[in-house]
Design a protein around this motif. Structure first.
Motif, short mmCIF file in Angstrom:
data_model
loop_
_atom_site.label_atom_id
_atom_site.label_comp_id
_atom_site.label_asym_id
_atom_site.label_seq_id
_atom_site.Cartn_x
_atom_site.Cartn_y
_atom_site.Cartn_z
N VAL A 335 0.84 -1.20 0.00
CA VAL A 335 0.00 0.00 0.00
C VAL A 335 0.88 1.25 0.00
N ARG A 336 1.92 1.26 0.82
CA ARG A 336 2.81 2.42 0.87
C ARG A 336 3.51 2.62 -0.48
N ALA A 337 3.96 1.52 -1.09
CA ALA A 337 4.63 1.63 -2.39
C ALA A 337 3.67 2.13 -3.47
N ALA A 338 2.43 1.65 -3.44
CA ALA A 338 1.44 2.08 -4.43
C ALA A 338 1.05 3.54 -4.24
N ARG A 339 1.10 4.00 -2.99
CA ARG A 339 0.77 5.41 -2.73
C ARG A 339 1.85 6.33 -3.31
N LYS A 340 3.06 5.85 -3.40
CA LYS A 340 4.16 6.65 -3.93
C LYS A 340 4.29 6.56 -5.45
N ASP A 341 3.78 5.46 -6.03
CA ASP A 341 4.13 5.14 -7.43
C ASP A 341 2.91 4.60 -8.17
N GLN A 342 2.41 5.34 -9.14
CA GLN A 342 1.26 4.90 -9.93
C GLN A 342 1.55 3.58 -10.64
N ARG A 343 2.78 3.39 -11.05
CA ARG A 343 3.14 2.16 -11.77
C ARG A 343 2.96 0.94 -10.87
N VAL A 344 3.33 1.05 -9.60
CA VAL A 344 3.13 -0.04 -8.66
C VAL A 344 1.63 -0.30 -8.47
N PHE A 345 0.87 0.78 -8.31
CA PHE A 345 -0.58 0.65 -8.18
C PHE A 345 -1.16 -0.09 -9.38
N ASP A 346 -0.77 0.33 -10.58
CA ASP A 346 -1.29 -0.30 -11.80
C ASP A 346 -0.92 -1.77 -11.87
N ASP A 347 0.32 -2.10 -11.48
CA ASP A 347 0.76 -3.50 -11.49
C ASP A 347 -0.09 -4.34 -10.54
N LEU A 348 -0.37 -3.81 -9.35
CA LEU A 348 -1.16 -4.56 -8.37
C LEU A 348 -2.59 -4.75 -8.85
N GLY A 356 -2.19 -9.82 -14.74
CA GLY A 356 -0.88 -9.22 -14.57
C GLY A 356 0.12 -10.13 -13.86
N ARG A 357 1.32 -9.57 -13.67
CA ARG A 357 2.43 -10.29 -13.05
C ARG A 357 2.98 -9.46 -11.89
N LEU A 358 3.75 -10.11 -11.05
CA LEU A 358 4.54 -9.41 -10.04
C LEU A 358 5.82 -8.94 -10.73
N THR A 359 5.85 -7.70 -11.17
CA THR A 359 6.98 -7.21 -11.96
C THR A 359 8.18 -6.92 -11.06
N PRO A 360 9.39 -6.95 -11.61
CA PRO A 360 10.58 -6.59 -10.82
C PRO A 360 10.47 -5.19 -10.22
N HIS A 361 9.91 -4.25 -10.98
CA HIS A 361 9.76 -2.89 -10.47
C HIS A 361 8.90 -2.86 -9.21
#
Length: 375
Positions: A335-348, A356-361
């Motif tokens: 949740v903290r990572a997704a709050r900082k980064d739209q790309r993480v939110f989109d991946d989740l 989708g996949r669990l991306t390295p990013h």
């Protein structure tokens, strides 16, 4: 003389109707059998990811969401209380199943499939065909008949048990002031567990609460108490059409078929263990099963290969995500990572609602967001 069809589909929900559409697209004669008349309600969160609409659009069906405005954002609360709210990369919809399923059935009928109200009691493989209730002869049978599938039982596979089965309750409330976002509130109590509130767009919202069964009793009273506690701004006591339902998680799936018998949707335990989403899986697996069943001998092998090619890697990643999410502090870090980064939110979101996949990013971002000391 038995009625003859190339494909018989048991269950006319999203998986069954998508199977009928795909089989008809391949030129097969198709009979759908369902124990209910349509339209009929089905307990569910009613969240429809755009990926499900993509699948049926391939068969010329593009009106399933007509009249239902897309929900542009999602808010996720972690078990530790942190939140992230961001726009969807592709907006989702909230469409009551009584509407969505009926529209899919009508699309299958318009494509040339037949539908009968009939509760199937027996299925027998007989060499070059399958005999259904001694009166219907099929080249292949697709079991899209839910968590306690007769076709699954015929294949010798028991329903999912504790640890791989969730129980949820769903209702509808008048809530015109809810923000236009799908809201998911996870909770430490009963973990993994969460409540949801999905606005429909007509002044109502679909609300619910569910948790994974662990062998302990889980009562209706507990489900309703947790629902009220996690949605304090919603009048949950006024909810109507409250119904509970089981969710067979994809962490424990039987083989997708054998010979001329195939499984799709909930019958194949295709419920995302990370989010509880099942409509996209149902529509996609149904379409793949219908296409395989329409193409002659050994449809199970054809279907297994198609399912592995289309969903195999995603299902492995969702299983890993489910295992990681058993640790609440990892979910809070996500949740903290997704709050900082739209790309993480989109991946989740892609992992939880689509393919989708669990991306390295995203894995790196979650790792960096982990606390220095873990519970």
């Amino acid at each position: 003389m038995a009625d003859r069809y190339d494909v018989v589909v048991v269950g006319a929900g999203p998986a069954g109707s998508a199977a009928a559409l795909a089989a008809r697209s391949a030129g097969a004669s198709v009979l759908m059998l369902d124990k209910a008349d349509f339209p009929r309600d089905k307990p569910c969160g009613d969240g429809i990811a755009p990926h499900a609409l993509d699948v049926v659009r391939e068969f010329g069906v593009d009106t399933l969401a007509a009249g239902y405005a897309p929900v542009p954002a999602l808010r996720l609360a972690g078990p530790g209380g942190g939140e992230v709210a961001r726009p969807h990369a592709r907006p989702a919809h909230t469409i009551p199943r009584v509407v969505f399923d009926d529209r899919l059935v009508k699309a299958a009928l318009a494509a040339g499939a037949e539908l009968r109200r009939h509760a199937v009691r027996s299925v027998e493989e007989r060499g070059d065909h399958v005999l259904v209730d001694g009166a219907i002869r099929a080249g292949a049978v697709i079991g899209a008949d839910g968590a306690y599938s007769l076709i699954r039982k015929t294949l010798g596979h028991a329903p999912n048990g504790p640890g791989h089965l969730a129980l949820a309750i769903r209702g509808y409330v008048h809530a015109p002031d809810l923000a236009p976002e799908q809201r998911i509130i996870t909770t430490e109590s009963g973990w993994p567990a969460y409540a949801w509130a999905f606005p429909i767009g007509d002044g109502r919202a679909n609300i619910g609460y569910g948790e994974v069964l662990r062998g302990r009793p889980l009562t209706r009273a507990r489900l309703l108490d947790r629902l009220a506690e996690l949605l304090p701004d919603v009048d949950t006591a006024a909810a109507t059409e409250l119904r509970a339902h089981h969710l067979p998680l994809s962490t424990h799936r039987p083989p997708p078929g054998r010979g001329r018998l195939l499984l799709a949707g909930d019958a194949l335990s295709l419920i995302n263990p990370f989010t509880g989403e099942g409509i996209f899986y149902a529509v996609l697996s149904g379409a793949l099963a219908g296409a395989a069943a329409a193409h002659g001998d050994d449809p199970a092998t054809r279907y297994r290969k198609a399912l592995r090619a289309r969903l195999g890697q995603h299902l492995r990643h969702s299983r890993v995500a489910a295992a990681l999410s058993q640790r609440r502090w990892i979910v809070d870090a996500a949740v903290r990572a997704a709050r900082k980064d739209q790309r993480v939110f989109d991946d989740l979101i892609e992992l939880g609602l689509g393919d989708g996949r669990l991306t390295p990013h995203t894995l790196t971002a979650i790792t960096l967001a982990l606390p220095n000391s873990k519970p």
